[in-house]
Design an enzyme around this catalytic site. Structure first.
Site, mmCIF file in Angstrom:
data_model
loop_
_atom_site.group_PDB
_atom_site.id
_atom_site.type_symbol
_atom_site.label_atom_id
_atom_site.label_comp_id
_atom_site.label_asym_id
_atom_site.label_seq_id
_atom_site.Cartn_x
_atom_site.Cartn_y
_atom_site.Cartn_z
ATOM 1 N N ASP A 82 76.719 53.850 47.579
ATOM 2 C CA ASP A 82 77.896 53.293 46.904
ATOM 3 C C ASP A 82 78.503 54.298 45.936
ATOM 4 O O ASP A 82 78.371 54.191 44.709
ATOM 5 C CB ASP A 82 77.517 52.012 46.165
ATOM 6 C CG ASP A 82 77.070 50.911 47.112
ATOM 7 O OD1 ASP A 82 77.361 51.021 48.319
ATOM 8 O OD2 ASP A 82 76.433 49.951 46.653
ATOM 9 N N ASP A 122 72.008 47.761 55.957
ATOM 10 C CA ASP A 122 72.298 48.005 54.544
ATOM 11 C C ASP A 122 71.269 47.235 53.705
ATOM 12 O O ASP A 122 70.485 46.443 54.231
ATOM 13 C CB ASP A 122 73.718 47.521 54.237
ATOM 14 C CG ASP A 122 74.286 48.082 52.945
ATOM 15 O OD1 ASP A 122 73.606 48.886 52.282
ATOM 16 O OD2 ASP A 122 75.417 47.704 52.599
#
Length: 969
Positions: A643, A567
């Site tokens: 996200d 990430d």
């Protein structure tokens, strides 16, 4: 020291608060107007190009053409290289002829140097050259003044390069206030006066802009070429008035509180293309937008610049986490691709053009008959590097996919478990929490293959470690999952805590592997651990070291069933410009971060995947999820859409986002089921599980501030709906696996828009709320709150589609109104296809390995069907290295279903067998017989449902690897 810790904690908390705010702050991210190079490039208006191709400099070899271009305003010479490539592709490179220093050319993305084909000059006059491009039937007309290139097939204009004169190449130079620039100005002025005296012309005033529209250009002069080369080397030229460029941030640029020093000055490149006859263009992910790209006239261009964007806005061209500079154009006649190989910040302008078409285009309209044809114009603008562009000439969609993946690689074949269901959260609190979630799936009879751990599992955000209090016995935890034939994924981010007591940091620093500042010290920024260093993944030695960290003796307590999630690898820097790294940071070889920004995440995923391969001695296929990506990332694993939020529009946008990625080579895509931010209500969560069940990567994930949302926490009715959706995914795993195998072999997308299979059906061109999996399954999931029905378009003239749930047959083409209830996932099997399933769903995919198959045979109106099935061990490279696989082909014709090998090279023994054959659209036979080589015919039991014309053959009992036929008599 205490104050430093307090500051680190405060900044990390600020980042958490920003994430929890549930809204993107657009002021943190540049518009084109705030990006000086984009503004400069866009200020060049369409018109007569200042660039002239020096046709007398043309050099032709067997497979390439080289000639010089010169900007007649500033006399800077460029080198144009053109290559004909095998497979109906053309490559164009434009660089400075004699740059002050090398310009960045993207490495490692192309899988190899693409093989070339022959070129030949087939025509010539005083201002143009005609080239034949191999055996493709294409020819290229290169016009000298103004420079442009037109690619034709026969008399049809396929595309044009620089037709609007928007080529704009900012050459490397010394800063104007240096001594050499003062000399440059004096010498340049003297040269102008000498020319005016010798050729009886008045000296020209400085041009208002390099390449400005409508400029008067000087005539070509004897010796211009030689003098241009010399003056470039000694910097005796300028690229337009320096004062204007200073105002536009050529040598220094400030955005908010961050200043970019730009030591090399302005270096941007831009080029335009026209696509006559095309109204529909796609690709250039990642953007939260519709599948079909919009025109950008009057607004910002699409931006390609990998960024960490909290809860991104929808339906706008803002940059997101990854970038693939591939644009596709499609009409009923052909499909084209433009692959712009540049890893710097890039903007893409798209405009629709009919009235503004060039004279050449209008002449072709007249020659080809009829009125004006539509046209799409595309303009690429990158901050640095060179122009390196591949024209993928199709002509079919499948050809473009094959061409692009021949350059950048096909989608890696994932291990089977990676296609199953994944359960994640930021964060599962401790080992007891993991065990409870794991047991919950068994208690509630919901299959699950993988449980994920986010950043809180580490010891103080130190990656490759475990929190000693919350995860004191990670090996036991992993062993417990392995006993249930499940896996775990842990996060390993590329920001490293600056801590003298942290072994990973000390090793990276001692080896000099961190990215450097412009002053040569280790670059530090803020991320989850606080002060963090950023490994230089562009350095092959750094990547090799990183890969070694995944070996079982380096990654503490890791086991064979532990896989990895990368990430924050855009890279994300909380206190950096636009939440990322300074562009003037330095990488291996002295390259600035601006040159290669979009490659950073690509390299992180590459190194991690190599590490997982190496820990098994090259035997096991890795699984690595990455948030950032670039062209070629498909070779190393999966991506997701970042996200997102628990909102209906975010559920809806996940479909075109994954379709766009698939068109650009990255098939292994998904979205966080349920939405990362906010908490979904039960209806949204159920619908998201249903959508995710038919997307390639299927993971539920949530922010730490959201309420817990394991599938059994929303009441019995909703739990049953979620269980049904997940079970549909598991039943279809054989089809998913086979479709991924085809993608690996041929580059075809796994999840694909309808127009890919129906390229001449205009109705499909803008559809992005339904899609195909492979070529056999059409899905239109429910993405509207409170929906009572959906409009499903069934394509294919003369085709039929079968509802996969009711088996009802529908004739195409038609738009079908389908009533829906909460259990509905509208999905259809294409008539003429055969889809393998496994309908004994167990706790994990590995538990189903020996289980039998059911073949669903959907008959076409002609009573035929075909399909295939790929089987191997599901996790190693033995299918490649040892040809240990089965590839079976099934066909139905003349009332006989036949199974045979689709690839005789593969040899593999599978314990699985066929327990059922379901034939959709069949009449009732008098008898059914199974025939196997060397054996007497065997009569099979069957059941026929006249209302739906479904014929079910019970227990053929044949090994999946055997040859056989079943006859309906």
């Amino acid at each position: 020291m205490a104050s430093e810790r307090l500051g680190m904690a405060a900044l990390a908390w600020m980042a958490l608060c920003l994430a929890a705010a549930f809204a993107v702050d657009r002021s943190n991210f540049k518009t084109c107007e705030q990006s000086s190079f984009c503004k400069r490039q866009r200020s060049v208006k369409p018109g007569s190009s200042p660039y002239r191709a020096l046709l007398e400099s043309l050099q032709l070899s067997q497979d390439s053409m080289k000639l010089q271009l010169v900007n007649e305003v500033n006399k800077v010479p460029l080198l144009l290289e053109l290559y004909g490539l095998q497979g109906n592709m053309t490559r164009i490179k434009i660089n400075e002829l004699s740059p002050l220093r090398p310009r960045y050319e993207v490495p490692d993305v192309l899988v190899h140097d693409p093989p070339t084909t022959w070129l030949a000059v087939t025509g010539r006059d005083e201002n143009s050259v005609e080239l034949s491009l191999g055996d493709s039937g294409h020819k290229l007309i290169l016009t000298g003044k103004p420079f442009r290139m037109d690619l034709l097939q026969g008399r049809e204009l396929v595309l044009s390069v620089n037709p609007r004169g928007l080529l704009h190449f900012e050459h490397l130079r010394h800063r104007k206030d240096s001594f050499s620039d003062k000399v440059s100005s004096s010498v340049g002025s003297l040269w102008d006066k000498i020319k005016s005296l010798f050729y009886r012309e008045e000296p020209k005033e400085s041009a208002p802009e390099d390449g400005a529209a409508g400029e008067e250009t000087e005539p070509a002069l004897p010796g211009d070429q030689e003098s241009s080369e010399k003056s470039t080397k000694s910097e005796e030229v300028s690229d337009g008035p320096n004062r204007a460029e200073e105002e536009l941030g050529s040598w220094e640029e400030t955005f908010k509180t961050h200043t970019d020093s730009k030591p090399n000055g302005p270096t941007s490149v831009g080029l335009d293309f026209s696509l006559p006859g095309f109204e529909h263009v796609y690709g250039i992910p990642e953007h939260a937008d519709n599948l079909r790209l919009r025109t950008t006239e009057g607004g910002d261009p699409y931006r390609l610049y990998n960024l960490d964007v909290f809860q991104y806005e929808l339906y706008n061209p803002m940059a997101l986490y990854g970038s693939v500079p591939l644009l596709l154009a499609h009409n009923t006649q052909r499909t084209l691709g433009i692959f712009w190989l540049n890893a710097a910040e890039t903007w893409v302008d798209i405009s629709s053009n009919t009235a503004g078409k060039t004279l050449f285009g209008k002449m072709l309209d007249y020659m080809q008959g009829g009125g004006e044809t539509p046209q799409t114009d595309v303009r690429w603008m990158s901050e640095s590097g060179i122009i390196d562009v591949f024209l993928l000439l199709g002509p079919a969609p499948t050809d473009v996919f094959r061409q692009y993946t021949a350059l950048t690689g096909t989608q890696a074949l994932p291990p089977l478990f990676a296609m199953a269901y994944h359960q994640s959260r930021w964060n599962y609190n401790d080992e007891e929490d993991v065990a409870a979630v794991d047991d919950g799936f068994d208690t509630h009879d919901i299959p699950c293959d993988v449980i994920w751990l986010d950043i809180e599992h580490t010891d103080g955000k130190r990656y490759f470690t475990w929190d000693p209090n919350k995860f004191p016995q990670p090996r036991n935890m992993l062993g417990r999952l392995a006993a249930k034939r499940r896996k775990m994924v842990s996060i390993v981010d590329p920001h490293i805590k600056v801590d003298s007591g942290y072994r990973v940091h000390n090793e990276i620093r001692s080896r000099g592997f961190y990215v450097k500042t412009k002053d040569g010290s280790d670059y530090e920024g803020w991320c989850w651990p606080g002060s963090s260093g950023y490994p230089d993944f562009t350095n092959p030695e750094m990547r090799a070291w990183w890969a070694s960290m995944f070996s079982y003796d380096q990654y503490e307590a890791s086991m064979e069933n532990l896989y990895v999630w990368n990430d924050m690898n855009e890279p994300s820097v909380f206190n950096g410009p636009e939440v990322t790294m300074y562009k003037d940071a330095l990488h291996e070889g002295g390259w600035e971060h601006r040159d290669l920004h979009n490659l950073y995440g690509f390299y992180v995923q590459m190194a991690t995947a190599q590490g997982l391969e190496q820990r098994s001695g090259g035997l096991e296929r890795p699984f690595v999820l990455s948030r950032a990506f670039f062209a070629g990332s498909q070779r190393y694993g999966a991506v997701w859409t970042g996200d997102n939020a628990a909102e209906w529009d975010h559920l809806k946008i996940s479909i075109p986002m994954c379709l766009s990625l698939a068109l650009a080579g990255i098939s292994f895509c998904g979205a966080d089921v349920g939405g990362f931010f906010k908490s979904p209500d039960a209806e949204l969560l159920v619908r998201w599980y249903q959508v995710g069940a038919y997307q390639p990567f299927y993971r539920a994930h949530a922010h730490l501030d959201t309420v817990r949302r394991e599938p059994w926490l929303f009441g019995e009715e909703n739990k049953a709906l979620i269980r049904a959706a997940v079970r549909q995914r598991y039943a279809l795993l054989p089809y998913w696996y086979t479709t991924f195998y085809h993608s690996y072999r041929s580059g075809q997308p796994v999840m694909r828009p309808l127009w890919v299979e129906y390229p001449d059906d205009v109705t499909t061109f803008s559809i992005d709320d339904q899609f195909l999996i492979g070529n056999a399954l059409l899905v239109h999931p429910v993405t509207e709150q409170g929906a009572h029905g959906v409009q499903v378009y069934l394509p294919g003239k003369g085709e039929v589609w079968y509802d996969v749930h009711s088996h009802q047959k529908h004739h195409a083409p038609q738009t079908l109104y389908v009533p829906v209830i909460m259990s509905s996932i509208p999905a259809y099997q294409r008539g003429g296809s055969i889809v393998p399933r496994k309908e004994r769903v167990r706790r994990s995919s590995d538990c189903m390995y020996r289980d039998p198959y059911t073949l669903y045979v959907a008959l076409s109106p002609q009573g035929t069907a075909e399909g295939d099935l790929f089987i191997d061990d599901g996790h190693t490279y033995n299918f490649e290295s040892k040809a240990q696989y089965l590839h079976r082909h099934f066909s139905f014709a003349s009332n006989t279903l036949t199974a045979r090998s689709a690839d005789s090279k593969g040899v593999f023994e599978s314990p699985a067998w066929i327990e059922r054959v379901v034939i959709l659209g069949a009449g009732k036979p008098a008898a059914v017989f199974l025939r196997q080589p060397g054996m007497a015919d065997t009569r099979l039991d069957f059941q026929h449902e006249p209302e739906t014309s479904v014929l079910t053959l019970r227990k053929p009992g044949i090994n999946i690897g055997a040859d056989w036929s079943i006859s309906l008599r």
